[in-house]
Scaffold this active site. Structure first.
Site, mmCIF file in Angstrom:
data_model
loop_
_atom_site.group_PDB
_atom_site.id
_atom_site.type_symbol
_atom_site.label_atom_id
_atom_site.label_comp_id
_atom_site.label_asym_id
_atom_site.label_seq_id
_atom_site.Cartn_x
_atom_site.Cartn_y
_atom_site.Cartn_z
ATOM 1 C CE LYS A 116 -2.955 -19.490 -7.729
ATOM 2 N NZ LYS A 116 -2.613 -18.394 -8.507
ATOM 3 C CD GLU A 200 -6.367 -24.362 -3.565
ATOM 4 O OE1 GLU A 200 -7.185 -24.562 -4.478
ATOM 5 O OE2 GLU A 200 -5.933 -23.246 -3.275
ATOM 6 C CG HIS A 235 -7.684 -25.085 -14.243
ATOM 7 N ND1 HIS A 235 -8.833 -25.626 -13.703
ATOM 8 C CD2 HIS A 235 -6.792 -26.095 -14.308
ATOM 9 C CE1 HIS A 235 -8.632 -26.896 -13.438
ATOM 10 N NE2 HIS A 235 -7.403 -27.222 -13.804
ATOM 11 N NE ARG A 291 -3.834 -9.925 -12.590
ATOM 12 C CZ ARG A 291 -4.827 -10.639 -13.082
ATOM 13 N NH1 ARG A 291 -5.783 -10.066 -13.759
ATOM 14 N NH2 ARG A 291 -4.883 -11.941 -12.871
HETATM 15 P P1 ADP Z 1 -8.103 -12.423 -15.102
HETATM 16 O O1 ADP Z 1 -7.963 -13.194 -13.827
HETATM 17 O O2 ADP Z 1 -7.800 -10.975 -15.001
HETATM 18 O O3 ADP Z 1 -9.344 -12.713 -15.841
HETATM 19 P P2 ADP Z 1 -6.648 -14.476 -16.251
HETATM 20 O O4 ADP Z 1 -6.922 -15.257 -15.031
HETATM 21 O O5 ADP Z 1 -7.202 -14.919 -17.543
HETATM 22 O O6 ADP Z 1 -6.991 -12.954 -16.020
HETATM 23 O O7 ADP Z 1 -5.124 -14.331 -16.442
HETATM 24 C C1 ADP Z 1 -4.343 -14.140 -15.339
HETATM 25 C C2 ADP Z 1 -3.109 -13.423 -15.766
HETATM 26 O O8 ADP Z 1 -2.489 -14.099 -16.835
HETATM 27 C C3 ADP Z 1 -3.421 -12.025 -16.238
HETATM 28 O O9 ADP Z 1 -2.501 -11.191 -15.622
HETATM 29 C C4 ADP Z 1 -3.220 -12.071 -17.716
HETATM 30 O O10 ADP Z 1 -2.587 -10.930 -18.209
HETATM 31 C C5 ADP Z 1 -2.288 -13.224 -17.904
HETATM 32 N N1 ADP Z 1 -2.669 -13.904 -19.116
HETATM 33 C C6 ADP Z 1 -3.898 -14.228 -19.523
HETATM 34 N N2 ADP Z 1 -3.869 -14.816 -20.700
HETATM 35 C C7 ADP Z 1 -2.560 -14.876 -21.053
HETATM 36 C C8 ADP Z 1 -1.858 -15.383 -22.176
HETATM 37 N N3 ADP Z 1 -2.485 -15.925 -23.207
HETATM 38 N N4 ADP Z 1 -0.521 -15.292 -22.210
HETATM 39 C C9 ADP Z 1 0.123 -14.746 -21.190
HETATM 40 N N5 ADP Z 1 -0.477 -14.256 -20.106
HETATM 41 C C10 ADP Z 1 -1.797 -14.308 -20.031
HETATM 42 P P1 ADP Z 2 -4.773 -18.709 -11.423
HETATM 43 O O1 ADP Z 2 -3.788 -17.941 -10.644
HETATM 44 O O2 ADP Z 2 -4.178 -19.466 -12.541
HETATM 45 O O3 ADP Z 2 -5.958 -17.876 -11.802
HETATM 46 P P2 ADP Z 2 -6.538 -19.932 -9.435
HETATM 47 O O4 ADP Z 2 -6.091 -20.466 -8.143
HETATM 48 O O5 ADP Z 2 -7.249 -18.642 -9.416
HETATM 49 O O6 ADP Z 2 -5.284 -19.865 -10.417
HETATM 50 O O7 ADP Z 2 -7.450 -21.024 -10.129
HETATM 51 C C1 ADP Z 2 -7.866 -20.924 -11.451
HETATM 52 C C2 ADP Z 2 -9.024 -21.866 -11.702
HETATM 53 O O8 ADP Z 2 -8.666 -23.206 -11.418
HETATM 54 C C3 ADP Z 2 -10.251 -21.629 -10.847
HETATM 55 O O9 ADP Z 2 -11.081 -20.640 -11.364
HETATM 56 C C4 ADP Z 2 -10.909 -22.984 -10.853
HETATM 57 O O10 ADP Z 2 -11.628 -23.214 -12.027
HETATM 58 C C5 ADP Z 2 -9.740 -23.905 -10.830
HETATM 59 N N1 ADP Z 2 -9.417 -24.269 -9.452
HETATM 60 C C6 ADP Z 2 -8.546 -23.645 -8.651
HETATM 61 N N2 ADP Z 2 -8.486 -24.242 -7.440
HETATM 62 C C7 ADP Z 2 -9.345 -25.267 -7.498
HETATM 63 C C8 ADP Z 2 -9.740 -26.289 -6.564
HETATM 64 N N3 ADP Z 2 -9.201 -26.364 -5.357
HETATM 65 N N4 ADP Z 2 -10.673 -27.186 -6.958
HETATM 66 C C9 ADP Z 2 -11.211 -27.126 -8.189
HETATM 67 N N5 ADP Z 2 -10.871 -26.217 -9.100
HETATM 68 C C10 ADP Z 2 -9.951 -25.296 -8.764
#
Ligand code: ADP
Ligand code: ADP
Ligand code: MG
Length: 665
Positions: A116, A200, A235, A291
């Site tokens: 990230k 962040e 999240h 992906r």
């Molecule tokens: P996406 O962003 O595709 O909706 P998520 O944000 O929910 O998926 O999950 C991010 C990653 O974590 C995906 O690669 C998913 O396979 C993995 N993941 C989601 N849920 C689980 C879980 N319960 N245990 C392990 N890995 C998970």
């Molecule tokens: P992951 O890799 O686990 O998907 P992300 O960075 O995509 O992590 O963040 C997952 C979720 O966490 C976001 O969809 C949002 O709900 C919350 N989140 C992430 N960054 C922030 C932020 N700077 N402020 C508020 N919520 C956040």
């Protein structure tokens, strides 16, 4: 185009990929763990090869074994699904070295976007707007704390290598910062083998809006509109929809173009998702997932496209099937993630056998993506997702209605699920009114997860009827058809027994039910309530129905020993038939014995034998699936035994530690 591909995944996504491959006339090879030998994806594939024991680290994550299977079976390409090896740059590289096509982006794009921090540095250069924060290389606490102060609290500590909501901590004030960093680093190290974090600004009411992008090897890149995934818990996405409601077209276009710019900045190829937070009209890049996304079906529903087909075509070197101006969207789609978890116990993952499983009927408006069938086991080894329920209709309101109906029809018995919780979200007036942001679920938690209520009269009546029907079946028609209750009801009357007393355990209370036979049905007495009239009892195809005080009620009643589960229009009621001989078995109190609330792994032991603890002192950290759970002392006392060490796997209910309690909490 390929003749044969290997799917390096399991569960619903493996099944999903196989379905498209089959439609394209491509043969499929499944890989599986020993635990999954009888799994649905194995059954669906043309060939299947076992690659190791149940734990993912010994099977689904063994890239070299997967590649060996590809060589042996002659698969020309590998689809990694999501999770597992899908964002593993080393595996993508190994595929290339072995001459097998990795159905995904170039190795370098995976590597850059997998961090990230690094991706944010790149995005800053490509003029993609970022959430204010710190994504530098220095990781010492002084630097981080100073940066947090500069950004201003609340700040979010994030694992740079993170995903799935792991390794993330919200910090509201400076005094909590050091602990939060330590926690995020520990979680990140365990989950991703890399403990670097970034900071962040924590936005307080953002929406999560993400763009689906697609690029080919001929230099073209398009966006397939957006998805709103604001409905999250910890999240993690719970319900997703497309398009994002009430998103101005001008923002949609700018976001789409920013996402394409982001993809082009890393030389992207294939399917990817650029995630943004959207707040007060501004949008900010948070990460790119390299992906296929879990929630890709909502995009498929509104565009009429098959994204897995696009992935395969692009990987085979074909150009993107459509250009940006040829892409159109129609209607509205929702996806709900159905999990084996218990909302009443802080969403602890549940495991068990799917004793009864009946999804809603699929059709043009309803799609069910699943990797399990009735009788399958939800184990502690993998993600406890049972299915994704996807619905579509012309308008958001109509689609939401479809979602409610389909959720109410979804029957799962054997493991506790979040289906009622999903139903409560779908029925919530604020959700319908599009008052959504990532805090929605927390804000409405009390209405979305109401305290357990006593089983209402219709539930008790239907449970009692089903018990009587079953008894009648045993007594009157030992060899007859148990699903033909009419004959059985006559059987009881012939017995000259004009009433029946039953008792059920309903949570902590005991419920008495007395049925009196009447010429047109029954009169049922429920302790402390007015009697109800029951007429026209029917039992057809496993469904029991009766007119109760003038209202026809239908339910599926599933019985496992003394346990009854009554499923009726989205409600799930559980009762235990109180058999006098079974009573008294659970009289023991168990105070001071600390048991595992879920199956999982011991992450850390925080106390030693002989140590004095106060009420609330953290004793042990457990981790299961996606979350860390702290076992705390229920009262003041002394630790007399620690039965497990860090790294141990424990099953639900085992005794983790023993406390000698001096003062109850
Ligand atoms: P996406 O962003 O595709 O909706 P998520 O944000 O929910 O998926 O999950 C991010 C990653 O974590 C995906 O690669 C998913 O396979 C993995 N993941 C989601 N849920 C689980 C879980 N319960 N245990 C392990 N890995 C998970
Ligand atoms: P992951 O890799 O686990 O998907 P992300 O960075 O995509 O992590 O963040 C997952 C979720 O966490 C976001 O969809 C949002 O709900 C919350 N989140 C992430 N960054 C922030 C932020 N700077 N402020 C508020 N919520 C956040
Ligand atoms: Mg994310």
């Amino acid at each position: 185009m390929f003749d044969k591909i290997l799917i390096a995944n399991r569960g619903e996504i493996a099944c999903r990929v196989i379905k498209t491959a089959r439609r394209l006339g491509i043969r499929t090879v499944a890989v599986h763990s020993e635990a999954d030998a009888g799994a649905r994806h194995v059954e669906m594939a043309d060939e299947a090869v076992c690659i190791g024991p149940a734990p993912a680290a010994e099977s689904y994550l063994r890239g070299e074994r997967v590649l060996e299977v590809a060589r042996r079976t002659g698969a020309q390409a590998i689809h990694p699904g999501y999770g597992f090896l899908s964002e593993n740059a080393g595996f993508a590289e190994a595929c290339a070295a072995a001459g097998v096509v990795f159905i995904g982006p170039p190795t370098e794009a995976i590597r850059v976007m997998g961090s990230k921090a690094e991706s944010k540095r790149l995005m800053a250069g490509a003029d993609v707007p970022l959430v204010p924060g710190y994504h530098g290389a220095a990781q010492d606490l002084d630097t981080l704390a100073a940066e947090a102060g500069r950004i201003g609290y609340p700040v979010l500590v994030k694992a740079s290598a993170g995903g799935g909501g792991k390794g993330m901590r919200v910090v509201r004030e400076a005094s909590a910062f050091a602990d939060a960093v330590a926690g995020a680093k520990r979680e990140a190290k365990a989950a991703f083998g890399d403990d670097s974090v970034l900071l962040e600004k924590y936005l307080t009411r953002p929406r999560h809006v993400e763009i689906q992008v697609f690029a080919d090897t001929h230099g073209r890149c398009v966006y397939l509109f957006e998805r709103d995934c604001s409905l999250q818990r910890r999240h993690q996405k719970v319900i997703e929809e497309a398009p994002a409601p009430a998103l101005p077209d001008e923002i949609r276009t700018r976001m789409g173009e920013a996402a394409v710019a982001a993809a082009q900045a890393v030389g992207y190829v294939g399917a990817g998702t650029v995630e943004f937070l959207y707040e007060d009209g501004g949008f900010y890049f948070i990460e790119m997932n390299t992906r296929l996304q879990v929630e890709h079906p909502v995009t498929e529903m509104i565009t009429g496209l098959d994204l897995v087909e696009w992935q395969i075509r692009v990987a085979a070197g074909e150009p993107l099937p459509l250009a940006q101006d040829q892409l159109v969207r129609r209607g509205h789609a929702f996806e709900a993630r159905l999990y084996a978890e218990d909302p009443q116990r802080d969403f602890l993952p549940a495991i068990g056998r799917l004793v009864h499983l009946r999804p809603p009927e699929e059709g043009p408006h309803v799609r069910v993506d699943t990797g399990v069938r009735q009788g399958d086991q939800v184990s502690m080894f993998y993600d406890p997702m049972i299915a994704k329920l996807i619905v579509w209709d012309e308008t958001r309101d109509a689609a939401l209605r479809r979602l409610r109906t389909a959720l109410a029809a979804y029957e799962v018995v054997g493991v506790t699920t979040n289906v009622a919780f999903l139903g409560a979200i779908a029925a919530h007036p604020a959700f319908r009114a599009m008052e959504i942001d990532t805090g929605f679920i927390d804000r409405h938690r009390d209405t979305l997860v109401p305290p357990p209520a006593p089983v209402p009269a219709p539930g008790l009546v239907l449970a009692a009827l089903s018990v009587l029907l079953a008894r009648g079946a045993a007594a009157a028609h030992p060899s007859g058809d148990p699903h033909s209750p009419w004959r059985l009801v006559n059987g009881w009357r012939l017995n000259d027994d004009n009433h029946h007393d039953l008792r059920f355990q309903d949570g902590d209370s005991s419920r008495a039910v007395t049925l009196h036979f009447r010429p047109d049905g029954y009169e049922v007495e429920l302790e402390g309530q007015a009697a109800v009239r029951v007429q026209r009892v029917r039992c057809e195809g496993g469904e029991l129905s009766a007119v109760i005080d003038g209202v026809r009620v239908r339910a599926t009643v599933v019985r496992q020993g003394y346990e009854l589960t009554i499923l009726s229009d989205g409600a799930v009621w559980r009762l235990t038939l109180d058999d006098p001989t079974a009573r008294g078995a659970d009289a023991e109190g168990g105070s001071g014995r600390l048991t595992a609330p879920m199956p999982g792994t011991v992450v850390r032991v925080l106390v030693g034998e002989g140590q004095a603890v106060e009420r609330g002192t953290p004793l042990m950290l457990l981790e299961a699936m996606k979350m860390e759970h702290t076992i705390t002392a229920p009262g003041r006392g002394t630790v007399t035994a620690v039965n497990y060490a860090a790294g141990d796997q424990v099953s639900e209910g085992v005794e983790l530690l023993v406390l000698e309690i001096e003062e109850e909490g």
